[in-house]
Design a protein around this motif. Structure first.
Motif, PDB file in Angstrom:
ATOM      1  N   PRO B 179      40.949  33.083  35.132  1.00 37.77           N
ATOM      2  CA  PRO B 179      40.046  34.241  35.102  1.00 37.77           C
ATOM      3  C   PRO B 179      40.789  35.576  35.092  1.00 37.77           C
ATOM      4  N   THR B 180      42.058  35.583  35.445  1.00 36.54           N
ATOM      5  CA  THR B 180      42.753  36.877  35.493  1.00 36.54           C
ATOM      6  C   THR B 180      43.759  37.031  34.374  1.00 36.54           C
ATOM      7  N   ALA B 181      43.828  36.050  33.462  1.00 34.49           N
ATOM      8  CA  ALA B 181      44.801  36.169  32.371  1.00 34.49           C
ATOM      9  C   ALA B 181      44.507  37.423  31.551  1.00 34.49           C
ATOM     10  N   GLY B 182      45.507  38.225  31.339  1.00 36.13           N
ATOM     11  CA  GLY B 182      45.344  39.410  30.510  1.00 36.13           C
ATOM     12  C   GLY B 182      44.728  40.598  31.216  1.00 36.13           C
ATOM     13  N   LEU B 183      44.436  40.476  32.504  1.00 32.59           N
ATOM     14  CA  LEU B 183      43.861  41.617  33.228  1.00 32.59           C
ATOM     15  C   LEU B 183      44.973  42.437  33.877  1.00 32.59           C
ATOM     16  N   ASN B 184      44.693  43.731  34.098  1.00 32.63           N
ATOM     17  CA  ASN B 184      45.688  44.545  34.784  1.00 32.63           C
ATOM     18  C   ASN B 184      45.552  44.353  36.300  1.00 32.63           C
ATOM     19  N   GLN B 185      46.428  45.012  37.028  1.00 32.17           N
ATOM     20  CA  GLN B 185      46.483  44.824  38.480  1.00 32.17           C
ATOM     21  C   GLN B 185      45.127  45.047  39.143  1.00 32.17           C
ATOM     22  N   GLU B 186      44.490  46.179  38.779  1.00 28.63           N
ATOM     23  CA  GLU B 186      43.247  46.532  39.435  1.00 28.63           C
ATOM     24  C   GLU B 186      42.151  45.518  39.113  1.00 28.63           C
ATOM     25  N   GLU B 187      42.070  45.170  37.831  1.00 24.82           N
ATOM     26  CA  GLU B 187      41.048  44.206  37.422  1.00 24.82           C
ATOM     27  C   GLU B 187      41.287  42.850  38.070  1.00 24.82           C
ATOM     28  N   THR B 188      42.559  42.487  38.231  1.00 24.83           N
ATOM     29  CA  THR B 188      42.875  41.219  38.872  1.00 24.83           C
ATOM     30  C   THR B 188      42.383  41.213  40.306  1.00 24.83           C
ATOM     31  N   GLU B 189      42.616  42.340  41.000  1.00 20.34           N
ATOM     32  CA  GLU B 189      42.165  42.413  42.383  1.00 20.34           C
ATOM     33  C   GLU B 189      40.636  42.348  42.466  1.00 20.34           C
ATOM     34  N   ASP B 190      39.969  43.048  41.533  1.00 22.99           N
ATOM     35  CA  ASP B 190      38.502  42.972  41.493  1.00 22.99           C
ATOM     36  C   ASP B 190      38.045  41.528  41.335  1.00 22.99           C
ATOM     37  N   MET B 191      38.673  40.856  40.380  1.00 26.28           N
ATOM     38  CA  MET B 191      38.279  39.473  40.099  1.00 26.28           C
ATOM     39  C   MET B 191      38.477  38.610  41.333  1.00 26.28           C
TER      40      MET B 191
END
Lengths: 299, 261, 361
Positions: B179-191
């Motif tokens: 689910p976090t592939a290709g996301l940036n740091q912030e988006e990863t934390e949100d996820m």
């Protein structure tokens, strides 16, 4: 026995035409992912320009070469002007596009050659080769089968051994990678369509010579009956389409004789739909054709 | 007592390549279970087997005691198995709302002709499902994208839409493929926060595929490690982290100290 | 001034004509459509009837190709089935037309579902060629049995209003008659009947797009494997699309037969299938409005070109049947190269322009 030999010869010469058309279709599909519905018109261009060239006094082989080249050039032109801007568009867009290009080409042919039926004289006249008993096969039929096989063999050799062939194969596998490797994809696509157009032109001349006189429909019908060969053979497999072309040609000749009388009213003019019936039955067993690849679906 | 999802020695091969080789897992109800492994380890193949896209040639799969073997993908989804895909498989030409509503498809009851004639039952149903979809829109902060076709959305939002679409199915088991592939740091934390919220608020059982070890081991209760289609380790994050086979197969010996730290 | 009414209930979001402007548009549209047959000349009224048939046919194809993503070149086959069912039912049993149309649809549905069952495993171009095969098969079957297709390749179609009408009574339909205060000739009667059918069909198709059935079809179109993993039964979605589409096409074929009063198998060829595909691509794939706009534009442009073509160089020399086809091909090719979304894309541009007005982006 006599019947069988003569029918087989007829079937093979018909199959040779189907194979030429289907092979062109399949290589165009592999290169551009387009099902070229304008292919039938390329046959017509081959046949009609042949009549003009012969009338202008060109010897038979030279006229044939020029007619084939002309059909090839038109095909390459269609690719450059209409098909290439459509890369990446949905399938039905390319389908209707080629269908409308077909209409335009047909109109063009009518403007140039009119609607009167024409004839191509056979260089062999009416001469026949006696085989056994009453069976005799005209030299023209034999020559057609021979020339078609030769043309296809040349094409496959080109595909396998030449630089262009390697470029064609690379392009059909992955255009972007091919481009990144320095293959001139645009030119390869053009060449692919050109070669496919030449094969179509040759088939067109043969199709025209099937009848004493031919009109615009005679060549179109051949192309439309060759579609099933492409599907049965497997869209992405040139070898498969050639095999399927010959098979369908043979079946189409034999079926109305041996099967038609048992089908009542439906059997009348059975050859009109027979290739499609075969195609539908065949796809029930193998939905991706004889030698086509099954699409691997990924998630 | 049997586990919620039981994967029992499944094997899958494509034209001679063994994608999965006797993999067994047991996932407890409400757990956040991690499946870890390098590229080509068979993680996505495992998901495809669970959701019925591939049929394993050997072994058995059971959800809550029910054999998944003979079921087709949509029937398995009907049992409450939802999925988020590795490279997002959204319905590109549909709006965010429509994408989410498709997720609720198996909960619709009105007949086809009722849809066709827009009968009151269809109308009521559309409104009822819309209400639930809006809760998920709210949960994932998708309000401003409701009527946008997903094909023009940025990647991070698309990932959220896909999670939302899976949640709309009211899943009992959520399969999350990177689910976090290709996301940036912030988006990863949100996820990560969304996943923890789902666990806390909805109690949904989740299986998470990742190849980034640290992210996933911080989130998960338990994890299993796959390599070349075999399970090489299973346990709590702390156990997996120090398992010598994992360290060797997955991270490589040279960097073992870094992973253990 | 807000450009749009604030939506406070989910019900409002599902309305077909949500705000004032939509209602004004609806009112204007209704007025034009209702007055049309009294304003125009007989030849343009025929064009209007053609357009209504085309709308129904195009909406039918839109369900299959636009919603469910199943490319079909066999649309003309379903039209033919509808047309000949109507013709045969009228001839044999004097079945009234309002039963013939759904009956034609039902027969077409049976064939469509059979074709759909077979097409489940096929995609894209394979499906296109197989549906082309279906077209040839249907045409061949019809031609093989003169009891179906008429002797000499043509069959006349009667339009009965009630059961068991005698031919003399039936003839009244084609006469000018007074209905209360309005006097209608045959073309005008046909126009209003067709209008009702077209509105019903478009409304039903629009209902599909705003409910679960249509959404699942579109999900299968965009991502069939993912759709299955989300609980959509792809087999069901595709078969429903085939059934709905062929039913509508059957009705359109019946309408065509009623209007032409003579039908031939020859007419229902690949060209017709392609025209319908062109209509929905021209109008914009995936929306009911696209089908309606594409069909109307196609028929009106066709009429305009018919009058224009003979005076053009080169094109004027062609056989009349080909003249409009050629002009149309050029138009379609140009539109496809320039505006991929068709008329719908054009409409989006106009809308965006006015939304941003007086600024230009």
């Amino acid at each position: 026995m006599t019947d069988v030999i003569m029918l087989a010869a007829a079937g093979l010469s018909l199959g040779a035409m189907y194979a030429l058309v289907a092979l062109g279709f399949s290589v165009i599909y592999r290169a551009s992912r387009v099902f070229n519905f304008a292919h039938g018109e390329l046959l017509g261009i081959g046949a009609f320009s042949m009549t003009s060239l012969l009338a202008a006094g060109l010897p038979w082989p030279a006229a044939l070469a020029v007619a084939m080249t002309l059909a090839g050039l038109i095909a390459a032109g269609v690719e450059r002007a209409v098909v290439r801007p459509m890369i990446g568009r949905p399938v039905f867009v390319t389908i209707i596009l080629t269908l409308f290009v077909a209409l335009l080409l047909r109109a063009l042919m009518i403007v140039i050659w009119g609607v009167q039926p024409r004839a191509i004289e056979s260089p062999f006249g009416e001469a026949e080769l006696a085989v056994s008993g009453d069976a005799a096969i005209s030299y023209q039929t034999l020559a057609q089968i021979g020339v078609a096989v030769l043309a296809m063999a040349a094409f496959f050799a080109l595909l396998k051994y030449s630089r262009l062939g390697i470029g064609m194969r690379a392009t059909s596998t992955d255009q972007e990678v091919a481009q990144a490797l320095g293959i001139p994809v645009g030119r390869v696509l053009g060449a692919t369509w050109f070669l496919a157009g030449m094969l179509a032109g040759l088939a067109g001349v043969f199709a025209a010579m099937k009848h004493a006189m031919f009109g615009h429909e005679s060549t179109l019908i051949i192309a439309f009956r060759a579609f099933p060969a492409v599907i049965v053979g497997g869209l992405t497999s040139p070898v498969g389409t050639v095999i399927a072309g010959f098979l369908l040609g043979l079946l189409e000749i034999f079926a109305p004789v041996y099967l038609g009388p048992h089908l009542g009213g439906f059997g009348h003019n059975l050859q009109n739909v027979f290739p499609y019936v075969i195609m539908i039955l065949f796809l029930m067993v193998r939905p991706y054709g004889l030698l086509g690849q099954r699409d691997v679906e990924r998630l | 007592m049997t586990a919620f999802l039981e994967v029992d020695a499944i094997g899958l091969s494509f034209a001679g390549v063994r994608a999965l080789d006797g993999v067994s897992l047991a996932v407890e109800r409400g757990a956040l279970f991690a499946v870890i492994g390098p590229n080509g380890a068979g993680k996505t193949s495992l998901f495809n087997c669970i959701s019925g896209v591939y049929r394993p040639q050997a072994g058995r799969l059971a959800l809550d005691g029910r054999d998944l073997g003979p079921l087709r993908p949509h029937e398995i989804a009907g049992l409450g198995v939802a999925r988020m895909f590795q490279n997002t498989a959204l319905f590109e030409n549909m709006t965010v709302l429509d994408n989410l509503l498709v997720g609720r498809n198996h909960l619709y009851r009105s007949a086809f002709w009722s849809n066709l004639l827009w009968l009151p039952s269809t109308r009521r149903e559309e409104v009822a499902h819309r209400r639930r979809v809006e809760e998920i829109v709210d949960f994932l902060h998708l309000e401003r994208y409701r009527a946008t076709p997903v094909q023009i959305l940025p990647y991070g939002v698309r990932k959220r839409v896909e999670l939302g679409r899976a949640l709309c199915m009211e899943p009992r088991l959520l399969l999350l493929d990177e689910p976090t592939a290709g996301l940036n740091q912030e988006e990863t934390e949100d996820m990560a926060r969304y996943l923890l919220d789902i666990k806390a608020e909805l109690g949904t059982t989740q299986i998470l595929i990742e190849h980034e070890l640290r992210f996933v081991l911080d989130l998960a209760d338990r994890g299993a490690v796959l390599d070349f289609g075999r399970k090489i380790a299973e346990g709590t994050p702390d156990e997996v982290r120090v398992d010598p086979r994992v360290v060797e197969a997955y991270i490589g010996t040279a960097r073992a100290d870094e992973a253990a730290s | 001034m807000p450009t749009r009414k604030l939506v406070t209930r989910y019900e409002d979001d599902l309305r077909l004509f949500p705000d004032l402007w939509h209602k004004v548009g609806l009112g204007l549209g209704l007025a034009i459509v209702l007055l049309f047959p009294f304003w125009v000349s007989a030849s343009w009224l025929t064009v209007g009837n053609h357009a209504l048939v085309a709308i129904v046919g195009a909406v039918g194809l839109m369900v299959l190709t636009g919603f469910a993503g199943q490319i079909s070149l066999g649309h003309a086959a379903f039209l033919a089935i509808g047309a000949f069912t109507t013709a045969v039912l009228g001839e044999r049993w004097q079945v009234p037309f309002w039963l013939c149309l759904p009956a034609g649809g039902a027969v077409a549905t049976a064939v469509g579902v059979a074709a759909g069952l077979f097409a489940l495993r096929l995609r894209g171009l394979y499906l296109a060629i197989v549906t082309l095969g279906l077209l040839y098969l249907v045409a061949h079957t019809l031609e093989s049995y003169p009891s179906l297709s008429g002797t000499g390749g043509a069959k006349s179609v009667g339009m009965y209003v009630t059961f068991g009408q005698s031919p003399a009574e039936m003839r009244d339909v084609y006469e000018k008659m007074a209905y209360g205060p309005v006097i209608l000739d045959w073309d005008q009667k046909l126009y209003f009947i067709f209008l009702v059918v077209a509105v019903l069909v478009a409304w039903a198709a629009r209902n599909l797009t705003r409910s679960n059935a249509g959404r699942t079809m579109m999900a299968v179109r965009d991502q069939d494997l993912a759709a299955a993993a989300l609980g959509v039964n792809p087999v069901r979605a595709k078969l429903l699309a085939f059934a709905t589409s062929s039913f509508i096409a059957g009705v359109a074929g019946g309408m065509f037969a009623l209007q032409q009063r003579t039908v031939t198998v020859e007419y229902f060829n690949l060209q017709i299938s392609v025209e319908y595909v062109a209509m929905i691509v021209l109008g914009g794939i995936g929306t009911v409005w696209g089908a309606v706009a594409g069909a109307v534009a196609f028929v009106i442009l066709g009429k305009l070109m018919q009058t224009l073509a003979p005076s053009l160089p080169y094109i004027g020399q062609l056989p009349t049947g080909l003249q409009t086809a050629v002009l149309f091909s050029i138009l379609v090719i140009v539109v496809l190269v320039i505006e991929p979304l068709g008329l719908f894309g054009l409409w989006l541009r106009v809308k965006r322009y006015f939304l941003a007005w007086p600024f230009r982006y």
